[in-house]
Design a protein around this motif. Structure first.
Motif, PDB file in Angstrom:
ATOM      1  N   HIS A 199       0.709  -1.174   0.018  1.00 52.52           N
ATOM      2  CA  HIS A 199       0.088   0.161  -0.060  1.00 52.52           C
ATOM      3  C   HIS A 199       0.662   1.267  -0.022  1.00 52.52           C
ATOM      4  N   PRO A 200       0.322   2.297  -0.686  1.00 53.68           N
ATOM      5  CA  PRO A 200       1.227   3.639  -0.624  1.00 53.68           C
ATOM      6  C   PRO A 200       1.060   4.206   0.536  1.00 53.68           C
ATOM      7  N   MET A 201      -0.155   4.055   1.471  1.00 51.25           N
ATOM      8  CA  MET A 201      -0.143   4.774   2.774  1.00 51.25           C
ATOM      9  C   MET A 201      -0.214   3.635   3.776  1.00 51.25           C
ATOM     10  N   VAL A 202       0.895   3.778   4.809  1.00 49.96           N
ATOM     11  CA  VAL A 202       0.593   2.734   5.889  1.00 49.96           C
ATOM     12  C   VAL A 202       0.447   3.753   7.313  1.00 49.96           C
ATOM     13  N   PRO A 203      -0.021   2.804   8.359  1.00 49.20           N
ATOM     14  CA  PRO A 203      -0.210   3.479   9.486  1.00 49.20           C
ATOM     15  C   PRO A 203       1.264   3.817  10.132  1.00 49.20           C
ATOM     16  N   SER A 204       1.445   5.059  10.751  1.00 50.07           N
ATOM     17  CA  SER A 204       2.410   5.497  11.360  1.00 50.07           C
ATOM     18  C   SER A 204       2.499   5.214  12.987  1.00 50.07           C
ATOM     19  N   ASP A 205       1.336   4.530  13.473  1.00 50.41           N
ATOM     20  CA  ASP A 205       1.351   4.122  14.820  1.00 50.41           C
ATOM     21  C   ASP A 205       1.342   2.949  15.295  1.00 50.41           C
ATOM     22  N   ASP A 206       1.986   2.100  14.167  1.00 50.32           N
ATOM     23  CA  ASP A 206       1.949   0.707  14.213  1.00 50.32           C
ATOM     24  C   ASP A 206       3.477   0.414  14.751  1.00 50.32           C
ATOM     25  N   ASP A 207       3.715   0.061  16.160  1.00 51.60           N
ATOM     26  CA  ASP A 207       5.088   0.090  16.458  1.00 51.60           C
ATOM     27  C   ASP A 207       5.977  -1.007  15.874  1.00 51.60           C
ATOM     28  N   ASP A 208       4.956  -2.177  15.482  1.00 52.60           N
ATOM     29  CA  ASP A 208       5.978  -3.363  14.721  1.00 52.60           C
ATOM     30  C   ASP A 208       6.468  -2.462  13.591  1.00 52.60           C
TER      31      ASP A 208
ATOM     32  N   ASN B 279      11.257  16.375 -11.293  1.00 52.12           N
ATOM     33  CA  ASN B 279      10.714  17.636 -10.687  1.00 52.12           C
ATOM     34  C   ASN B 279       9.787  17.244  -9.712  1.00 52.12           C
ATOM     35  N   ASN B 280       9.010  16.360 -10.006  1.00 53.52           N
ATOM     36  CA  ASN B 280       7.884  15.941  -8.970  1.00 53.52           C
ATOM     37  C   ASN B 280       8.748  15.261  -7.833  1.00 53.52           C
TER      38      ASN B 280
ATOM     39  N   CYS C  40       4.079  10.920   3.298  1.00 51.16           N
ATOM     40  CA  CYS C  40       4.038  12.132   2.899  1.00 51.16           C
ATOM     41  C   CYS C  40       4.422  12.269   1.221  1.00 51.16           C
ATOM     42  N   ILE C  41       5.520  11.362   0.870  1.00 56.20           N
ATOM     43  CA  ILE C  41       5.670  11.396  -0.277  1.00 56.20           C
ATOM     44  C   ILE C  41       4.667  10.600  -1.433  1.00 56.20           C
ATOM     45  N   ASN C  42       4.106   9.480  -0.863  1.00 56.60           N
ATOM     46  CA  ASN C  42       3.144   8.943  -1.647  1.00 56.60           C
ATOM     47  C   ASN C  42       1.900  10.044  -1.733  1.00 56.60           C
ATOM     48  N   LEU C  43       1.630  10.656  -0.527  1.00 57.64           N
ATOM     49  CA  LEU C  43       0.555  11.564  -0.636  1.00 57.64           C
ATOM     50  C   LEU C  43       0.617  12.613  -1.846  1.00 57.64           C
ATOM     51  N   TYR C  44       1.849  13.152  -1.739  1.00 54.89           N
ATOM     52  CA  TYR C  44       2.069  14.274  -2.714  1.00 54.89           C
ATOM     53  C   TYR C  44       1.999  13.669  -4.111  1.00 54.89           C
ATOM     54  N   PHE C  45       2.327  12.484  -4.245  1.00 54.34           N
ATOM     55  CA  PHE C  45       2.139  11.754  -5.828  1.00 54.34           C
ATOM     56  C   PHE C  45       0.862  11.686  -6.066  1.00 54.34           C
ATOM     57  N   SER C  46       0.126  11.119  -5.214  1.00 56.72           N
ATOM     58  CA  SER C  46      -1.215  10.948  -5.356  1.00 56.72           C
ATOM     59  C   SER C  46      -2.059  12.306  -5.696  1.00 56.72           C
ATOM     60  N   GLU C  47      -1.580  13.280  -4.772  1.00 54.50           N
ATOM     61  CA  GLU C  47      -2.605  14.574  -5.085  1.00 54.50           C
ATOM     62  C   GLU C  47      -2.050  15.357  -6.562  1.00 54.50           C
ATOM     63  N   LEU C  48      -0.843  14.977  -7.152  1.00 52.93           N
ATOM     64  CA  LEU C  48      -0.568  15.276  -8.372  1.00 52.93           C
ATOM     65  C   LEU C  48      -1.077  14.355  -9.361  1.00 52.93           C
ATOM     66  N   GLY C  49      -1.717  13.157  -8.996  1.00 46.94           N
ATOM     67  CA  GLY C  49      -2.240  12.035  -9.931  1.00 46.94           C
ATOM     68  C   GLY C  49      -1.374  11.162 -10.615  1.00 46.94           C
ATOM     69  N   LEU C  50      -0.177  11.247  -9.951  1.00 47.13           N
ATOM     70  CA  LEU C  50       0.893  10.331 -10.445  1.00 47.13           C
ATOM     71  C   LEU C  50       0.712   8.764 -10.087  1.00 47.13           C
ATOM     72  N   LEU C  51       0.081   8.606  -9.075  1.00 47.30           N
ATOM     73  CA  LEU C  51       0.051   7.147  -8.749  1.00 47.30           C
ATOM     74  C   LEU C  51      -1.671   6.637  -9.080  1.00 47.30           C
ATOM     75  N   LYS C  52      -1.566   5.351  -9.151  1.00 48.10           N
ATOM     76  CA  LYS C  52      -2.813   4.549  -9.598  1.00 48.10           C
ATOM     77  C   LYS C  52      -3.356   4.291  -8.342  1.00 48.10           C
ATOM     78  N   SER C  53      -4.866   4.282  -8.150  1.00 47.14           N
ATOM     79  CA  SER C  53      -5.210   4.068  -6.860  1.00 47.14           C
ATOM     80  C   SER C  53      -5.490   2.624  -6.591  1.00 47.14           C
TER      81      SER C  53
END
Length: 137
Positions: A47-56, A97-98, A124-137
């Motif tokens: 996944h392009p976004m993962v939980p930041s609160d998972d200690d493992d 540049n992106n 953060c990088i994945n979110l930025y790329f997603s906002e630009l429409g660079l990543l597939k959902s």
């Protein structure tokens, strides 16, 4: 029966793993003593976004990013290596540049563990790329 289903799912997940660093993944799982979390870790890696609160996962991802050189031994981001890592990301050519804009925006997370820094930078990088429409959902 449950074990065979779980094993089948793990094999399928490993085969669809997006980067060729599976040996590094396995080393970090063992090093951080996360064998019981192996399936969860491989699922998060899809996944392009993962939980930041998972200690493992934070422990794993800090080890992983250090092992592939995206963080140095002190937890500092290696901008050039992160740029190379995201150049052909998930089978998509990300324009230079992106990548530079994303890295500049996302490189300065402070506090927490190396793993938290790596996960937050990655998200953060994945979110930025997603906002630009660079990543597939």
């Amino acid at each position: 029966m449950y074990i065979s289903i779980l094993l089948s799912l793990l094999i399928t997940t490993i085969q669809s793993y997006p980067w060729d660093h599976s040996a590094t993944v396995e080393e970090c799982i063992k090093k951080e003593e996360l064998v019981e979390s192996t399936l969860k870790i491989y699922q998060y890696l899809q996944h392009p976004m993962v939980p930041s609160d998972d200690d493992d996962y934070n422990k794993f991802y800090g080890c992983y990013w250090k092992s592939i050189g995206l963080l140095d031994k002190f937890g500092n981001v290696d901008i050039e290596k992160i740029d190379n890592f995201f150049a052909n990301y998930r089978g998509i050519q990300i324009p230079k540049n992106n990548r530079e804009e994303a890295i500049e925006k996302c490189k300065n997370f402070h506090g927490g563990t190396c793993g938290q820094k790596a996960v937050k930078t990655y998200n953060c990088i994945n979110l930025y790329f997603s906002e630009l429409g660079l990543l597939k959902s």
